[in-house]
Design an enzyme around this catalytic site. Structure first.
Site, PDB file in Angstrom:
ATOM      1  N   ASP A 230       0.973  -1.277  -0.114  1.00 12.21           N
ATOM      2  CA  ASP A 230       0.072   0.036  -0.131  1.00 12.21           C
ATOM      3  C   ASP A 230       0.869   1.135   0.111  1.00 12.21           C
ATOM      4  OD1 ASP A 230      -2.887   0.795   0.747  1.00 12.21           O
ATOM      5  OD2 ASP A 230      -1.724   2.218   1.507  1.00 12.21           O
TER       6      ASP A 230
ATOM      7  N   GLU B 214      -5.006   2.143  -3.836  1.00 12.77           N
ATOM      8  CA  GLU B 214      -3.709   2.243  -4.022  1.00 12.77           C
ATOM      9  C   GLU B 214      -2.914   1.129  -3.340  1.00 12.77           C
ATOM     10  OE1 GLU B 214      -5.182   2.698  -1.289  1.00 12.77           O
ATOM     11  OE2 GLU B 214      -3.467   3.846  -0.246  1.00 12.77           O
TER      12      GLU B 214
HETATM   13  N1  LIG Z   1      -5.279   9.327  -7.922  1.00  5.76           N
HETATM   14  C1  LIG Z   1      -6.035   8.170  -7.436  1.00  5.76           C
HETATM   15  N2  LIG Z   1      -6.271   8.115  -6.229  1.00  5.76           N
HETATM   16  C2  LIG Z   1      -6.745   7.080  -5.567  1.00  5.76           C
HETATM   17  C3  LIG Z   1      -7.200   5.920  -6.519  1.00  5.76           C
HETATM   18  N3  LIG Z   1      -7.721   5.208  -5.750  1.00  5.76           N
HETATM   19  C4  LIG Z   1      -7.921   5.415  -4.538  1.00  5.76           C
HETATM   20  N4  LIG Z   1      -7.274   6.468  -4.332  1.00  5.76           N
HETATM   21  C5  LIG Z   1      -7.136   7.575  -3.280  1.00  5.76           C
HETATM   22  O1  LIG Z   1      -6.141   7.101  -2.272  1.00  5.76           O
HETATM   23  C6  LIG Z   1      -6.319   7.465  -1.049  1.00  5.76           C
HETATM   24  C7  LIG Z   1      -6.134   6.253  -0.051  1.00  5.76           C
HETATM   25  O2  LIG Z   1      -6.158   7.094   1.054  1.00  5.76           O
HETATM   26  P1  LIG Z   1      -6.286   6.410   2.613  1.00  5.76           P
HETATM   27  O3  LIG Z   1      -6.740   5.006   2.182  1.00  5.76           O
HETATM   28  O4  LIG Z   1      -6.679   7.326   3.645  1.00  5.76           O
HETATM   29  O5  LIG Z   1      -4.673   6.214   2.908  1.00  5.76           O
HETATM   30  P2  LIG Z   1      -3.346   7.056   2.822  1.00  5.76           P
HETATM   31  O6  LIG Z   1      -3.499   8.357   2.655  1.00  5.76           O
HETATM   32  O7  LIG Z   1      -2.365   6.188   1.586  1.00  5.76           O
HETATM   33  O8  LIG Z   1      -2.567   6.701   4.138  1.00  5.76           O
HETATM   34  P3  LIG Z   1      -1.953   5.316   4.796  1.00  5.76           P
HETATM   35  O9  LIG Z   1      -2.246   4.329   3.880  1.00  5.76           O
HETATM   36  O10 LIG Z   1      -2.455   5.207   6.095  1.00  5.76           O
HETATM   37  O11 LIG Z   1      -0.560   5.632   4.839  1.00  5.76           O
HETATM   38  C8  LIG Z   1      -7.790   8.118  -0.981  1.00  5.76           C
HETATM   39  O12 LIG Z   1      -7.851   9.531  -0.949  1.00  5.76           O
HETATM   40  C9  LIG Z   1      -8.311   7.609  -2.385  1.00  5.76           C
HETATM   41  O13 LIG Z   1      -9.465   8.623  -2.993  1.00  5.76           O
HETATM   42  C10 LIG Z   1      -6.771   6.119  -7.931  1.00  5.76           C
HETATM   43  O14 LIG Z   1      -7.171   5.508  -8.643  1.00  5.76           O
HETATM   44  N5  LIG Z   1      -6.332   7.393  -8.252  1.00  5.76           N
END
Ligand SMILES: Nc1nc2c(ncn2[C@@H]2O[C@H](COP(=O)(O)OP(=O)(O)OP(=O)(O)O)[C@@H](O)[C@H]2O)c(=O)[nH]1
Length: 554
Positions: free
Chosen positions: A423, A466
């Site tokens: 992740d 992600e």
């Molecule tokens: N640009 C983009 N963002 C995405 C996609 N899928 C998910 N996201 C974003 O990925 C982010 C994931 O955030 P969180 O799950 O809060 O976790 P994080 O900010 O990575 O923090 P930690 O995992 O705790 O380190 C969210 O803001 C989603 O909107 C995608 O296909 N493209």
């Protein structure tokens, strides 16, 4: 049965000899059948005619493939003539018999005169590497440094030049995998293009040419295309975009060979097609018994089925309909290969099931081209159905399905399979600070890195936004941790550029052994728990799942 071009010719010549021997044994039988037909009374002649049509139809379809085009042509004439008699519904006259006998003599003569055959020299596809040698011409360190760093992280070897003449000289001496030229570094782009297209001329396979430019106009694109450019990047350049394009280019070449399942009751003919296809870099497997079709499909997972129309136990269209009974094989194109030239009959077969019709005899090159085009399209469609559009990795449901199959396989063969959940750290911040598009680029760069660094047999899926799931068959846990840790380090080194700002990202991962359970959900849950611990422990690290210590009751 896979042949080098030299022994391929030998093997094809041996098949020709076997066919000739078989034909010489068949000629007296055909002569006898012809005689039966001529002597048949008004009640039986139709039955005899139908047998003749079938036998000469088969001969017309196969003879040309084995260097006996003359036999094939005369056999076709006999087939047509008897078919015409059948449709007239009247007892053939004496002149018809004389004509048929005359044809038969011609066929016997042609069987004694095999024509020299020039075999297809189609080259096997190159086996390519994912670490490319790249020649780069760029004067701007703000572009060349992050680009060089990204390309190096992905394992490529970059040689920098300041002078185009020197770059061309080096490419002549040892052709690289890719050339990248910054057009803004050149005084005269027309002269530069002339030099580069001159370089391509003597090459059997042109060297892929990418250019960087600050010009975003149609006339510049056209000029580039005319000079053989296959990638045009308008500045400001995002190195991750360039790497993604590069990887698409390289992975097209190193992709698994297309698989063709040949179903034909004539073993000699099937062997000939298999050899020709293998020589062109495709994989071919032969099935002579239609009843084994489902075992063949499950074992070989073909991209295309090449199907004979006339088989004694079960016709081609019947077999095609049988294949279509199971949804699992709906996406595999079925191509009939038959000497049937009547378009209405061809349509009738296609309406039942099947996607295309090739007419025998067919030249080796025409066969390869037709099969290759179909296989390529089928592969693309299959990828669209199972792969995630942003990353090209397996979608959530498909990676879970493949994990299930790997767990079963590992248990059956008593092998290890390791599983990891990855992740990207603080990814929300990337989106918030640099925008969603840049976030997408980070995701797709990680996907490229995974594809590039892992083995061909490893499975990679985009589990969530992600989040990525890796399945590493035949991999011990300590090795898996080492591999995932190397991925973590490599990812942290990739520079991302957004609006002139450079930034880096990190990832956390949880690793577990698939052998702990055969339940997909349990294994994923273990990897997820370890990932959660890695996040809790400060991120940018890999943690191995530890099963809870059982509490002993006193
Ligand atoms: N640009 C983009 N963002 C995405 C996609 N899928 C998910 N996201 C974003 O990925 C982010 C994931 O955030 P969180 O799950 O809060 O976790 P994080 O900010 O990575 O923090 P930690 O995992 O705790 O380190 C969210 O803001 C989603 O909107 C995608 O296909 N493209």
């Amino acid at each position: 049965m896979h042949g080098t071009p030299a022994n391929l010719e030998q093997q094809l010549a041996e098949l020709n000899q076997q066919y000739l021997r078989r034909l010489q044994q068949e000629i007296p039988q055909l002569q006898w059948l012809l005689l039966q037909f001529i002597q048949a009374g008004p009640l039986e002649w139709r039955e005899q005619a139908a047998v003749l049509v079938l036998r000469f139809h088969t001969l017309a379809g196969s003879a040309g493939t084995f260097g006996l085009a003359g036999v094939g042509t005369v056999a076709k004439s006999i087939e047509k003539h008897v078919k015409a008699l059948l449709s007239q519904q009247q007892v053939p006259a004496r002149e018809e018999h004389a004509l048929l006998q005359q044809y038969f003599v011609e066929m016997q003569q042609a069987a004694g005169q095999p024509t020299a055959q020039s075999f297809s020299k189609a080259k096997p596809q190159r086996q390519d590497k994912t670490d490319a040698r790249i020649l780069l011409l760029c004067h701007d360190p703000l572009i060349s440094q992050p680009m060089g760093q990204t390309l190096k992280t992905f394992g490529h070897q970059v040689e920098r030049f300041v002078d185009l003449t020197q770059l061309v000289a080096s490419a002549r001496l040892d052709p690289p995998d890719v050339i990248i030229v910054d057009l803004d570094a050149l005084d005269d782009s027309t002269a530069a293009f002339a030099l580069l297209s001159n370089l391509q001329c003597p090459q059997a396979q042109p060297i892929p040419l990418f250019v960087l430019s600050s010009q975003d106009e149609f006339s510049h694109y056209l000029q580039a295309v005319r000079a053989g450019v296959i990638g045009y990047f308008v500045k400001p350049l995002n190195p991750a975009t360039l790497e993604a394009r590069l990887q698409r280019l390289l992975s097209v070449r190193e992709r698994d060979a297309f698989r063709v399942l040949i179903v034909d009751d004539d073993m000699l003919l099937a062997q000939h097609y298999a050899l020709v296809l293998q020589n062109a870099g495709l994989r071919a497997e032969i099935l002579t018994d239609p009843a084994e079709i489902f075992q063949g499909l499950r074992r070989f997972h073909p991209d295309v089925i090449l199907l004979d129309v006339n088989m004694p136990e079960c016709s081609g269209p019947e077999l095609a309909q049988t294949v279509r009974l199971q949804d699992e094989w709906l996406g595999v194109p079925i191509i009939y290969l038959s000497s049937e030239t009547d378009s209405e009959r061809q349509m009738a077969s296609l309406i039942k099931a099947g996607d295309d019709f090739l007419t025998k005899p067919i030249s080796d090159n025409a066969l390869v081209v037709a099969i290759f085009a179909r296989a390529q399209r089928a592969r693309q469609l299959a990828e669209v159905m199972t792969k995630d559009s942003l990353t090209g990795l397996l979608q959530h449901a498909h990676i879970k399905e493949r994990l299930g199959a790997e767990l079963e396989r590992a248990a059956r063969l008593q092998q290890n399979v390791s599983v990891a959940m990855l992740d990207i750290d603080h990814f929300k911040k990337v989106n918030d600070v640099y925008g969603h598009l840049t976030g997408d680029q980070v995701i797709s760069s990680l996907a490229n890195l995974l594809r590039q660094q892992l083995r061909k047999t490893d499975l990679i899926g985009r589990y969530g936004g992600e989040e990525f799931l890796l399945v590493l068959p035949e991999c011990q846990l300590d090795k898996a941790c080492q591999v995932v840790n190397q991925l973590r380090e490599a990812f942290a080194r990739i520079p991302f550029v957004s609006n002139g700002q450079t930034f880096h990202c990190t990832l956390s991962a949880g690793v577990t052994s698939g052998s702990d359970s055969q339940q997909v959900d349990v294994v994923v849950e273990h990897a997820d728990q370890a990932l959660y611990q890695a996040k809790g422990a400060g991120r940018n690290q890999v943690i191995l799942y530890q099963p809870p210590v059982p509490v002993l009751n006193e």
